[in-house]
Motif scaffolding. Sequence first.
Motif, mmCIF file in Angstrom:
data_model
loop_
_atom_site.group_PDB
_atom_site.id
_atom_site.type_symbol
_atom_site.label_atom_id
_atom_site.label_comp_id
_atom_site.label_asym_id
_atom_site.label_seq_id
_atom_site.Cartn_x
_atom_site.Cartn_y
_atom_site.Cartn_z
ATOM 1 N N GLU B 254 19.883 -43.981 -0.764
ATOM 2 C CA GLU B 254 18.498 -44.028 -0.310
ATOM 3 C C GLU B 254 18.411 -44.297 1.191
ATOM 4 O O GLU B 254 17.596 -43.696 1.896
ATOM 5 C CB GLU B 254 17.751 -45.105 -1.106
ATOM 6 N N LEU B 256 20.851 -43.585 3.296
ATOM 7 C CA LEU B 256 21.425 -42.407 3.945
ATOM 8 C C LEU B 256 20.404 -41.277 4.024
ATOM 9 O O LEU B 256 20.259 -40.628 5.053
ATOM 10 C CB LEU B 256 22.662 -41.918 3.174
ATOM 11 N N PHE B 257 19.682 -41.069 2.916
ATOM 12 C CA PHE B 257 18.717 -39.971 2.866
ATOM 13 C C PHE B 257 17.553 -40.200 3.825
ATOM 14 O O PHE B 257 16.871 -39.250 4.200
ATOM 15 C CB PHE B 257 18.180 -39.784 1.443
ATOM 16 N N SER B 258 17.316 -41.461 4.183
ATOM 17 C CA SER B 258 16.237 -41.722 5.139
ATOM 18 C C SER B 258 16.734 -41.564 6.576
ATOM 19 O O SER B 258 15.985 -41.753 7.519
ATOM 20 C CB SER B 258 15.653 -43.119 4.931
#
Lengths: 306, 450
Positions: B254, B256-258
């Motif tokens: 989460e 990383l995806f941000s």
Amino acid sequence: MSETEATLRLENVTKRFGDFTAVEDLSFNVRAGRVFGFLGPNGAGKTTTIRMIVGITGPDEGTIELFGQRMSSEMQNRLGYLPEERGLYKKMKIVDQLRYFAALKGMASADADKKIDFWLERMNLAEWKNKKTTDLSKGMQQKVQFISTVLHDPDLLILDEPFSGLDPINVEFMIEVLSEFKTQDKTVIFSTHLMETAERLCNDILLINKARKVVSGSLREVKASFGKNLVALRAVGGEAVLRDASLATKVTTHSDELEIQLAEGVSAQMLLAKLLENGAVISKFEQIEPSLNDIFIDQIGGFKES
Amino acid sequence: MRKFLAVVKHEYKKVVLKWSFLISTLLLPFLMACFAVVPAIIFSLKGEATRIVVVDPAGKVAPRLRENLSVEKMMEKAEKAMKDSLKDLNASQEEKMRQNTEVFSSGFRFVDFDSRQKTPELVRRELAQKIAAGEIDAYLLVPENFTAKDAVFEFRSRKAGDFVVSSAFEDALNEAVRSQRLADANISEEKLKELSGNVNLDKSGLNEKGEEKDSEGTWAAAFVIGLMIYITLAIYGQAIMAAVVEEKETRIAEILFSSARPFELMMGKLVGVGLAGLTQLAIWVVSAAALLSFLALQADFSRIIASIPAITPLMITYFLIFFLLGYFIYASIFALIGSMVTTVQEGGQFAFPPIMILLVGFYFSFAVIRDPNSSLSFWVSIAPFFAPITMPVRILAETPPFWQIALSIVVNAVAIAGLIWLASRVYRVGMLMYGKRATIPEVWKWIRQA
């Protein structure tokens, strides 16, 4: 709207997962330099909304604008996001993890190293720099996660339930850091179910329930709009005034003081004037504002009944 | 691009700086070295010679036995055994042991003993005393009528448990008696050699240009290459899966995806771990080259080394290309699985089908070694999933025309593009799904979603 006015703008945002609508037609603005409380019960759509704001998922309908622009990879560098479900690499040194997260936010390594030292020092974690995650206590891990969120000096900080699991000392410490951000004209959005904390920290709030907006606005406006015309009174004399049904519809006794529900069209000033006229000696007279907790229970509870 | 490189660097360091990487990188060349060098060293040491007394009243067996057990003869045998064990990978255990026996057998030293005018009982007693005193290690009593069917040769040894010595001795004795029997039947030594000599079977293969090439050693080299690719693909595929599951399990995904796009993150991971794999292979290739050149200097092995097919730089290039093709095929499958499941254990169950496919590819490489130009070899060295193992084996066994290699590369590259497309779609959604393992229909839905 210019960048200084609104850091974040959501317009008619809808997100569905199959037949389930997680967020429906949600619109709101977050103003720069404010602390924005994103409130709602579990499953209301808070996390889904936050994930759309930070660009993890996109909305099915509607638009999201950050700093006046659509979401992009560069835009993510200006965000700091602390998810509710957070983690660290188990077998990696703290400093290496922070370096990686900083690199992913586009920071140069020399700059990152300086900031890492600064924040570890500030969080009293300097001696843990070269330790692995598994050597740290849960509270320390949370502090490391917080560092990874603020390391790159983001303009917008988004924190999902930031205080859960922290001891009171660390909660105070976090609040202090957040207040600092606010004075630097940065924007903070955080979701919480702790209404007292929200009441202390927030300038603006948004309450959502079942995918929809319930209440939004500045804390003061919201409270005023939910004022129930209650007055707390501690006085000797004036009983006759209180018995007058055209002034007070209900009087409740709370230990050494009275809670008075004003009749419609009666202001607190009018009641105070009447009491003084009747020779009451007043030691306390206070207009009671509803707490955020009251509003929350009132609004969400009301939804449950419908 | 900068974020992609940050992910690549992170993943590369994460693999390479681990102890397990260092150990596995060093262990394989070490084991290979042991496999190749240690027998050579042991062979060169040789055991202590067995001191033996042969009592042969007729004097007909002893000289032949002496000759059969001479150092020259033993060397010749050992060399042949070495070659056999390299050539013959399917030799049964028994056969293997026999071959080893011949390799390791130590020499014999004959001790003189005067048995004239002594009764057999006295001879036995005296010899037994000598053995007990440690003056000799064994004795052999050759009966007078040694050519008879029921003649019994008496062999007594201190080292009776030493099967290496006794089996080598038995072979030599059998040979000696057989020769004497033939000689008694008036068959001359020359005639004997002529009659009992092995058929001279010329086993060289022909390459496509019609040049002769030695096929000994090709088997071994092709097998080693196939095995090496199989093992590295299995290990690195599962390493990818574990890394993906860790990020999902710990909810780092989460964060990383941000910060970066899921595609960048997934590709960065594949490339970073792939580079680590390439590093390991490069170390192995260099150490293998070093090992071979060391062995080439050892006189005992020069002939075997010479029979290993010449590995050209072009072959090594192909080898690395096919490793990378295989790596990206299997790594993207494992990344997909990793983002579907919730724990590494759960992933282990799903890892079974791709590992099976990989194993089938490895088994096909045997068919390819046996007949590199059959239509089966052609198809399995073109087909995705199998080609990364079978094509390098085929190139080594019998380099196919360039268009076949090119076709294989193109086919597998297309397969990779498709698999990465699939994996990135599952990864994007799956990494944020907590709590339960995704079902196949769910995954299918994620893939179709834009």
